[in-house]
Scaffold this active site. Structure first.
Site, short mmCIF file in Angstrom:
data_model
loop_
_atom_site.label_atom_id
_atom_site.label_comp_id
_atom_site.label_asym_id
_atom_site.label_seq_id
_atom_site.Cartn_x
_atom_site.Cartn_y
_atom_site.Cartn_z
N ASN A 207 0.85 -1.19 0.00
CA ASN A 207 0.00 0.00 0.00
C ASN A 207 0.88 1.24 0.00
O ASN A 207 2.11 1.14 0.02
CB ASN A 207 -0.98 -0.03 1.18
CG ASN A 207 -0.26 -0.05 2.51
OD1 ASN A 207 0.44 0.90 2.85
ND2 ASN A 207 -0.41 -1.13 3.25
N ASP A 276 -4.51 -6.06 4.75
CA ASP A 276 -5.59 -6.88 5.29
C ASP A 276 -5.57 -8.31 4.73
O ASP A 276 -6.13 -9.22 5.32
CB ASP A 276 -6.95 -6.23 4.98
CG ASP A 276 -7.16 -5.00 5.84
OD1 ASP A 276 -6.65 -4.98 6.98
OD2 ASP A 276 -7.81 -4.04 5.36
N LYS A 286 8.89 -17.46 -10.13
CA LYS A 286 8.23 -16.30 -10.73
C LYS A 286 7.04 -16.78 -11.57
O LYS A 286 7.20 -17.69 -12.40
CB LYS A 286 9.24 -15.55 -11.61
CG LYS A 286 8.67 -14.31 -12.22
CD LYS A 286 9.70 -13.61 -13.10
CE LYS A 286 9.02 -12.48 -13.83
NZ LYS A 286 9.55 -12.28 -15.16
N PHE A 319 -4.71 3.55 14.56
CA PHE A 319 -4.90 4.55 13.51
C PHE A 319 -6.02 4.08 12.61
O PHE A 319 -6.33 2.89 12.58
CB PHE A 319 -3.61 4.72 12.70
CG PHE A 319 -2.75 5.86 13.17
CD1 PHE A 319 -2.10 5.78 14.39
CD2 PHE A 319 -2.62 7.02 12.41
CE1 PHE A 319 -1.32 6.83 14.84
CE2 PHE A 319 -1.85 8.08 12.86
CZ PHE A 319 -1.20 7.99 14.08
N LYS A 333 -14.16 1.33 14.47
CA LYS A 333 -12.85 0.71 14.76
C LYS A 333 -12.48 0.87 16.23
O LYS A 333 -11.98 -0.05 16.86
CB LYS A 333 -11.75 1.32 13.88
CG LYS A 333 -11.80 0.81 12.45
CD LYS A 333 -10.76 1.45 11.54
CE LYS A 333 -11.08 1.10 10.08
NZ LYS A 333 -10.28 1.81 9.11
N LYS A 337 -12.34 -2.66 18.10
CA LYS A 337 -10.99 -3.10 18.43
C LYS A 337 -10.64 -2.83 19.90
O LYS A 337 -9.50 -3.05 20.31
CB LYS A 337 -9.97 -2.44 17.49
CG LYS A 337 -10.22 -2.75 16.02
CD LYS A 337 -9.01 -2.47 15.14
CE LYS A 337 -9.37 -2.60 13.68
NZ LYS A 337 -8.22 -2.79 12.80
N1 CTP Z 1 -4.39 -3.13 11.84
C1 CTP Z 1 -3.75 -4.23 12.35
N2 CTP Z 1 -3.80 -5.42 11.70
C2 CTP Z 1 -4.47 -5.54 10.55
C3 CTP Z 1 -5.13 -4.42 10.00
C4 CTP Z 1 -5.08 -3.23 10.67
O1 CTP Z 1 -3.13 -4.12 13.41
N3 CTP Z 1 -4.49 -6.69 9.92
C5 CTP Z 1 -4.36 -1.85 12.60
C6 CTP Z 1 -3.64 -0.73 11.90
O2 CTP Z 1 -2.26 -0.71 12.29
C7 CTP Z 1 -4.38 0.49 12.40
C8 CTP Z 1 -5.79 -0.01 12.60
O3 CTP Z 1 -5.69 -1.42 12.71
O4 CTP Z 1 -3.91 0.92 13.65
C9 CTP Z 1 -6.78 0.34 11.53
O5 CTP Z 1 -6.26 0.01 10.27
P1 CTP Z 1 -7.07 0.37 8.95
O6 CTP Z 1 -6.30 -0.11 7.77
O7 CTP Z 1 -7.50 1.81 8.98
O8 CTP Z 1 -8.43 -0.43 9.12
P2 CTP Z 1 -8.77 -1.93 9.04
O9 CTP Z 1 -9.02 -2.42 10.41
O10 CTP Z 1 -7.78 -2.69 8.23
O11 CTP Z 1 -10.18 -1.86 8.29
P3 CTP Z 1 -10.51 -1.34 6.78
O12 CTP Z 1 -9.30 -1.72 5.93
O13 CTP Z 1 -11.72 -2.10 6.43
O14 CTP Z 1 -10.73 0.14 6.86
#
Ligand code: CTP
Length: 393
Positions: A207, A276, A286, A319, A333, A337
């Site tokens: 990302n 995610d 490859k 975050f 969230k 969480k």
């Molecule tokens: N996070 C995490 N582990 C994951 C995904 C996210 O620890 N597998 C943590 C990130 O470090 C951040 C928070 O969760 O502190 C939110 O991450 P974000 O990408 O905004 O949200 P997601 O929970 O992944 O949900 P979505 O992608 O659906 O917005």
């Protein structure tokens, strides 16, 4: 604001030397005691008289300087902040190698004060492998850096090399001079950057996170006296001086590193943009081109949710990276969480935080409070976030 704190402001040769005048004037207006030192080259760009007038103090221009009492480089070294603005490639090379053949390099060797370099030079000189390795070394031993900006340079070239903006320099100086040791005795675990998920030996899913926000938090916490563990995905940022620096690649590796260090910390700040999903299978070879390629992805564990479920009396700050419905998504969230605090940032449009040096955070507290912060440098946002965390400790 600065209450008689001492700043040694060293000006080395470059066209940006004139910008140091504004910094000196601002420091003086805010009650700092400013000792300016200038190299011979700096004196050709701006006169010591200007600096003497603005600082209301004699300017040091030579190691055998007769204008000051005592031994010049040792007097210059005794300070609350030692700043080199602008910093040439030459002074950083000397500092990185412990050379002491003039007033400023000798004082850098003698000082125990926090060191700040604000480089300004031609883009090729800045990007040169020697300059970059000197900067890497200086920051790894604790010096602070205000990176130069990109743009048109005085020599006509275009690229990174312009002295950072005066506002950025003021923010950095303030944060260094006013750094309270209010995180002393606390261990802070910060995650930063993206995670990358391998598809095959040459490709990965990733990302756009740059890691700048997480690194700024780690540095600010360190400056405020915390023991800092930084777990980071791949970034292009110079490694900051923290107590434990753990580079990882994937979400699985980040999870392992977080779990391993979780019990040792008091505060966790998860600024990382964790992927995610990861490919179900990582091809050993490859993958060869075909008409269409279907990748099957499996969900990664939510590291934040996992640690927050057994947080005890630790403070957990997450975050949220959002492109729409920030309030609604952030609140979900925060609740789902089980967080103490959530910092939401926009990751699209004009306030896109990814890759930027600035961020516009909105803080959501577990008691329902919502605080919308102004757009500010990530360094300043990091300190504001730490202030909010302290309210919860
Ligand atoms: N996070 C995490 N582990 C994951 C995904 C996210 O620890 N597998 C943590 C990130 O470090 C951040 C928070 O969760 O502190 C939110 O991450 P974000 O990408 O905004 O949200 P997601 O929970 O992944 O949900 P979505 O992608 O659906 O917005």
């Amino acid at each position: 604001m600065f209450n008689g704190k001492k700043v040694s402001l060293c000006i080395t040769g470059g066209i940006a030397a004139y910008k140091a005048a504004e910094i000196v004037s601002w420091l003086k207006q805010n009650n700092a005691l400013v000792q300016v030192a200038m190299t011979k080259s700096a004196c050709r760009f701006i006169t010591p008289l200007t600096m003497q007038t603005l600082s209301a103090n004699k300017v040091m221009t030579d190691i055998f300087c007769e204008e000051v009492e005592g031994v010049a480089h040792i007097e210059l070294a005794k300070t609350d902040l030692f700043a080199v603005i602008p910093a040439t490639a030459n002074i950083m090379a000397k500092a990185a190698h412990g050379l002491a053949d003039d007033l400023i390099s000798a004082a850098i060797l003698a000082t125990k004060a926090p060191l700040l370099f604000a480089p300004a030079m031609n883009v090729n000189m800045y990007e040169n492998v020697h300059t970059q390795s000197n900067i890497k070394h200086l920051t790894s031993v604790g010096a602070e850096l205000v990176e130069p900006a990109e743009g048109r340079l005085a020599c006509g070239d275009v690229g990174r090399g312009r002295l950072a903006s005066v506002q950025e320099l003021k923010d950095k100086i303030s944060s260094m001079l006013l750094a309270k040791q209010d995180f002393a005795g606390k261990t802070v675990l910060v995650t930063a950057g993206p995670t990358i998920e391998a598809i095959d030996p040459v490709r990965y899913l990733a990302n756009r996170s740059s890691g700048k926000m997480g690194y700024a938090i780690a540095k600010a916490a360190k400056m405020r006296g915390a023991k800092v563990i930084l777990i980071t995905g791949p970034t292009n940022i110079v490694q900051p001086a923290v107590d434990l620096f753990i580079p990882i690649q994937s979400a699985t590796e980040m999870r392992e590193a977080v779990l391993e260090n979780f019990s040792a910390c008091d505060i966790v700040i998860k600024a990382a943009a964790v992927a995610d999903y990861r490919p179900l299978k990582v091809s050993e070879q490859k993958i060869k081109k075909s008409e269409n390629l279907m990748l099957e992805l499996v969900k990664n564990p939510d590291i934040l949710q996992e640690i927050a479920a057994r947080k005890g009396d630790k403070i957990i700050c997450g975050f949220a990276a959002e492109t729409e419905n920030m309030h609604k998504n952030a609140l979900l969230k925060l609740k789902n969480k089980n967080l103490d605090l959530l910092a939401a940032n926009p990751v699209s449009g004009k306030d896109n935080a990814f890759g930027s040096d600035e961020n516009r955070l909105t803080l959501f507290f577990k008691d329902g409070q919502v605080r919308e912060l102004d757009k500010m440098t990530k360094d300043k946002a990091a300190n504001t976030l730490l202030d909010a965390i302290l309210e919860l400790v």
